[in-house]
Motif scaffolding. Structure first.
Motif: not given
Length: 226
Positions: A180-197
């Motif tokens: 179920p989606e609620f067990l996986v969580g909503t945090d991104p797999l790859i945080p955009e802040v790290h890609l931006r850096r």
């Protein structure tokens, strides 16, 4: 550019140049952040479990897997120039997506070949698994496998171990859609802040690559990137 980049690329170039010094090197580059993000997804698919910021560590001088020194494309171009007697052709995945005809024209002009563009199928072949499935794989992989596995010194045993591991990884991904989606969580797999850096820290290298590709293009078409 494959995962060879930044690891065994110099030894592979030297090996190829030893028996084909007049060969032509073709490099297909991808924007640094998207390239390493793609490697991260494959790493998770194959049983890896490190979070992205540890997988691609920009701060450590001794990163666990990938570090800042693995993101120097111009260094790879320089190595190709050093070992071969011809200027390498530098292409970009972004141009293949935005202007495939121009991409193919550069490739055929450089290789002295021709093709019928209408017969080329540009549909994706191996698309990545969804972020949900990869997050499940990351969690389960952390329970079953080492985050930084070492290859067995005996090649046959290494291949056998890898096949068994990949079989389990595919089973994990196959059943991951049942979670179920609620067990996986909503945090991104790859945080955009790290890609931006990564984009910010590699901007100079990227611009140099585009300039090199433009200056040494076998056609007069401007390079069109997304």
């Amino acid at each position: 550019m494959s995962r060879e980049a930044g690891r065994r690329i110099e030894s592979r170039l030297r090996e190829c140049a030893s028996y084909a010094p007049h060969g032509k090197v073709i490099l297909v580059l991808r924007r640094h952040d998207q390239w390493i993000a793609s490697h991260y997804r494959r790493y998770l698919k194959n049983g890896g479990s490190l979070p992205f910021e540890q997988f691609m560590d920009l701060t450590s001088s001794s990163p666990v897997l990938w570090g800042k020194d693995n993101l120097h494309y111009m260094q790879i171009i320089s190595l190709a120039q050093r070992y071969f007697n011809s200027t390498p052709l530098v292409l970009f995945q972004e141009e293949l997506q935005s202007n495939p005809n121009s991409f193919i024209k550069r490739l055929t002009s450089y290789t002295g070949t021709s093709c019928n563009h209408e017969n080329i199928d540009l549909s994706p072949v191996h698309q990545s698994y969804s972020s949900k499935r990869l997050k499940v794989a990351r969690y389960v992989g952390g329970l079953l496998f080492s985050a930084t596995p070492l290859a067995h010194p005996h090649p046959a045993i290494h291949r056998a171990q890898r096949r068994v591991k990949l079989m389990f990884c595919h089973l994990i991904l196959a059943f991951a859609h049942l979670i179920p989606e609620f067990l996986v969580g909503t945090d991104p797999l790859i945080p955009e802040v790290h890609l931006r850096r990564i984009r910010e820290e590699t901007l100079s290298d990227w611009n140099q690559c585009v300039e090199f590709a433009s200056s040494n293009s076998p056609t007069s078409d401007p390079i069109s990137l997304i």
